[in-house]
Design a protein around this motif. Structure first.
Motif, PDB file in Angstrom:
ATOM      1  N   UNK A 102      -3.583 -29.945 -12.583  1.00  0.00           N
ATOM      2  CA  UNK A 102      -3.723 -31.379 -12.404  1.00  0.00           C
ATOM      3  C   UNK A 102      -4.214 -31.699 -11.014  1.00  0.00           C
ATOM      4  N   UNK A 103      -4.277 -32.981 -10.739  1.00  0.00           N
ATOM      5  CA  UNK A 103      -4.736 -33.432  -9.428  1.00  0.00           C
ATOM      6  C   UNK A 103      -4.060 -34.746  -9.096  1.00  0.00           C
ATOM      7  N   UNK A 104      -3.843 -34.936  -7.824  1.00  0.00           N
ATOM      8  CA  UNK A 104      -3.392 -36.218  -7.310  1.00  0.00           C
ATOM      9  C   UNK A 104      -4.527 -36.780  -6.472  1.00  0.00           C
ATOM     10  N   UNK A 105      -4.932 -37.991  -6.795  1.00  0.00           N
ATOM     11  CA  UNK A 105      -5.986 -38.678  -6.059  1.00  0.00           C
ATOM     12  C   UNK A 105      -5.286 -39.652  -5.114  1.00  0.00           C
ATOM     13  N   UNK A 106      -5.484 -39.442  -3.829  1.00  0.00           N
ATOM     14  CA  UNK A 106      -4.811 -40.231  -2.806  1.00  0.00           C
ATOM     15  C   UNK A 106      -5.772 -41.239  -2.191  1.00  0.00           C
ATOM     16  N   UNK A 107      -5.264 -42.447  -1.945  1.00  0.00           N
ATOM     17  CA  UNK A 107      -5.955 -43.420  -1.119  1.00  0.00           C
ATOM     18  C   UNK A 107      -5.180 -43.481   0.185  1.00  0.00           C
ATOM     19  N   UNK A 108      -5.911 -43.362   1.276  1.00  0.00           N
ATOM     20  CA  UNK A 108      -5.278 -43.271   2.590  1.00  0.00           C
ATOM     21  C   UNK A 108      -5.777 -44.411   3.457  1.00  0.00           C
ATOM     22  N   UNK A 109      -4.824 -45.132   4.052  1.00  0.00           N
ATOM     23  CA  UNK A 109      -5.130 -46.237   4.966  1.00  0.00           C
ATOM     24  C   UNK A 109      -4.539 -45.851   6.320  1.00  0.00           C
ATOM     25  N   UNK A 110      -5.406 -45.742   7.317  1.00  0.00           N
ATOM     26  CA  UNK A 110      -4.950 -45.254   8.615  1.00  0.00           C
ATOM     27  C   UNK A 110      -4.504 -43.820   8.467  1.00  0.00           C
ATOM     28  N   UNK A 111      -3.233 -43.564   8.708  1.00  0.00           N
ATOM     29  CA  UNK A 111      -2.714 -42.198   8.565  1.00  0.00           C
ATOM     30  C   UNK A 111      -1.609 -42.135   7.520  1.00  0.00           C
ATOM     31  N   UNK A 112      -1.630 -43.085   6.554  1.00  0.00           N
ATOM     32  CA  UNK A 112      -0.590 -43.136   5.514  1.00  0.00           C
ATOM     33  C   UNK A 112      -1.223 -43.195   4.126  1.00  0.00           C
ATOM     34  N   UNK A 113      -0.491 -42.656   3.162  1.00  0.00           N
ATOM     35  CA  UNK A 113      -0.914 -42.696   1.763  1.00  0.00           C
ATOM     36  C   UNK A 113      -0.513 -44.055   1.197  1.00  0.00           C
ATOM     37  N   UNK A 114      -1.488 -44.760   0.618  1.00  0.00           N
ATOM     38  CA  UNK A 114      -1.203 -46.091   0.077  1.00  0.00           C
ATOM     39  C   UNK A 114      -1.205 -46.118  -1.446  1.00  0.00           C
ATOM     40  N   UNK A 115      -1.768 -45.107  -2.071  1.00  0.00           N
ATOM     41  CA  UNK A 115      -1.849 -45.094  -3.532  1.00  0.00           C
ATOM     42  C   UNK A 115      -2.048 -43.658  -3.994  1.00  0.00           C
ATOM     43  N   UNK A 116      -1.389 -43.300  -5.099  1.00  0.00           N
ATOM     44  CA  UNK A 116      -1.510 -41.955  -5.675  1.00  0.00           C
ATOM     45  C   UNK A 116      -1.797 -42.112  -7.165  1.00  0.00           C
ATOM     46  N   UNK A 117      -2.932 -41.612  -7.605  1.00  0.00           N
ATOM     47  CA  UNK A 117      -3.272 -41.571  -9.030  1.00  0.00           C
ATOM     48  C   UNK A 117      -3.127 -40.135  -9.499  1.00  0.00           C
ATOM     49  N   UNK A 118      -2.235 -39.920 -10.463  1.00  0.00           N
ATOM     50  CA  UNK A 118      -1.999 -38.579 -10.978  1.00  0.00           C
ATOM     51  C   UNK A 118      -2.882 -38.327 -12.194  1.00  0.00           C
ATOM     52  N   UNK A 119      -3.507 -37.162 -12.235  1.00  0.00           N
ATOM     53  CA  UNK A 119      -4.323 -36.748 -13.371  1.00  0.00           C
ATOM     54  C   UNK A 119      -3.817 -35.388 -13.845  1.00  0.00           C
ATOM     55  N   UNK A 120      -3.738 -35.200 -15.162  1.00  0.00           N
ATOM     56  CA  UNK A 120      -3.265 -33.945 -15.725  1.00  0.00           C
ATOM     57  C   UNK A 120      -4.318 -33.387 -16.663  1.00  0.00           C
ATOM     58  N   UNK A 121      -4.309 -32.071 -16.833  1.00  0.00           N
ATOM     59  CA  UNK A 121      -5.285 -31.445 -17.713  1.00  0.00           C
ATOM     60  C   UNK A 121      -4.934 -31.689 -19.182  1.00  0.00           C
ATOM     61  N   UNK A 122      -3.646 -31.580 -19.521  1.00  0.00           N
ATOM     62  CA  UNK A 122      -3.219 -31.712 -20.910  1.00  0.00           C
ATOM     63  C   UNK A 122      -2.174 -32.829 -21.016  1.00  0.00           C
ATOM     64  N   UNK A 123      -2.642 -34.027 -21.274  1.00  0.00           N
ATOM     65  CA  UNK A 123      -1.740 -35.180 -21.298  1.00  0.00           C
ATOM     66  C   UNK A 123      -0.745 -35.080 -22.450  1.00  0.00           C
ATOM     67  N   UNK A 124      -1.150 -34.523 -23.602  1.00  0.00           N
ATOM     68  CA  UNK A 124      -0.226 -34.377 -24.713  1.00  0.00           C
ATOM     69  C   UNK A 124       0.904 -33.416 -24.385  1.00  0.00           C
ATOM     70  N   UNK A 125       0.587 -32.312 -23.735  1.00  0.00           N
ATOM     71  CA  UNK A 125       1.626 -31.351 -23.334  1.00  0.00           C
ATOM     72  C   UNK A 125       2.593 -31.994 -22.349  1.00  0.00           C
ATOM     73  N   UNK A 126       2.085 -32.807 -21.433  1.00  0.00           N
ATOM     74  CA  UNK A 126       2.946 -33.496 -20.482  1.00  0.00           C
ATOM     75  C   UNK A 126       3.845 -34.509 -21.193  1.00  0.00           C
ATOM     76  N   UNK A 127       3.285 -35.258 -22.129  1.00  0.00           N
ATOM     77  CA  UNK A 127       4.100 -36.215 -22.887  1.00  0.00           C
ATOM     78  C   UNK A 127       5.224 -35.495 -23.641  1.00  0.00           C
ATOM     79  N   UNK A 128       4.901 -34.370 -24.263  1.00  0.00           N
ATOM     80  CA  UNK A 128       5.906 -33.600 -25.008  1.00  0.00           C
ATOM     81  C   UNK A 128       6.970 -33.054 -24.059  1.00  0.00           C
ATOM     82  N   UNK A 129       6.549 -32.526 -22.930  1.00  0.00           N
ATOM     83  CA  UNK A 129       7.488 -31.902 -21.989  1.00  0.00           C
ATOM     84  C   UNK A 129       8.499 -32.912 -21.437  1.00  0.00           C
ATOM     85  N   UNK A 130       8.030 -34.093 -21.032  1.00  0.00           N
ATOM     86  CA  UNK A 130       8.895 -35.066 -20.384  1.00  0.00           C
ATOM     87  C   UNK A 130       9.641 -35.966 -21.367  1.00  0.00           C
ATOM     88  N   UNK A 131       9.274 -35.946 -22.647  1.00  0.00           N
ATOM     89  CA  UNK A 131       9.943 -36.818 -23.641  1.00  0.00           C
ATOM     90  C   UNK A 131      11.190 -36.184 -24.190  1.00  0.00           C
TER      91      UNK A 131
END
Length: 131
Positions: A102-131
Motif C-alpha cells: 500500500x501507500x500513504x499519500x501525505x500533504x505537507x504544510x511547512x514541516x507538518x503533515x496536514x492530510x494522509x490518504x491511504x491506498x491499498x493494493x487489495x481493498x477486498x482483503x483489507x475489508x475482510x481482515x478488519x471486519x
C-alpha cells in the motif's frame, strides 16, 4: 545528496509508528490533520484531528494483538508538499493474516503533515481482515 525534508518527515513518521511512539507521531501532524482510510470496514473513514488519528492507530494495534508490521519500501516526493510512502503491511487478527502492499499519500504544510490518504493494493482483503 541529502534526502528531501519531506522524505525525511515521512521516514520519521513510519519509524515512530513502528515503535508505537504516538507522541512523536502527534508532533509530526497539524492539529487538524485528517487520515482517510479506504474501505467499508470498522476502521475505514475519515479520522480528523490528532486525537482521532492516534486513537485509530491504537485500535489497529489492539485488534491485531501487536502483530501489525509496516515495512517502508520507499518514499517519493514532488517538492511541492506531497510525499508518498510505499510500504508492505502485515498483521494477524482472529486467525486471519494479511500481507498487502500500500501507500500513504501525505500533504505537507511547512514541516507538518496536514492530510494522509491511504491506498491499498487489495481493498477486498483489507475489508475482510478488519471486519
Amino acid at each position: 545528496m541529502a534526502e528531501h525534508p519531506h522524505a525525511q518527515l515521512v521516514r520519521k513518521g513510519f519509524e515512530a509508528f513502528s515503535r508505537g511512539d504516538m507522541d512523536t507521531l502527534r508532533g509530526l501532524m497539524t492539529a487538524d490533520c485528517t487520515h482517510h482510510v479506504p474501505g467499508t470496514h470498522p476502521l475505514s473513514g475519515d479520522f480528523k484531528g490528532q486525537d482521532a488519528i492516534i486513537d485509530m492507530y491504537r485500535r489497529m494495534g489492539e485488534m491485531t494483538g501487536g502483530t501489525m508490521r509496516v515495512d517502508l519500501r520507499g518514499v517519493a516526493v514532488d517538492g511541492r508538499g506531497h510525499a508518498v510512502g510505499m510500504a508492505l503491511f502485515t498483521a494477524d487478527r482472529d486467525g486471519r493474516h494479511i500481507e498487502d502492499d500500500g501507500a500513504l499519500v501525505f500533504r505537507i504544510v511547512g514541516d507538518k503533515i496536514s492530510d494522509i490518504d491511504e491506498c491499498v493494493q487489495d481493498i477486498d482483503a483489507n475489508n475482510d481482515f478488519w471486519s
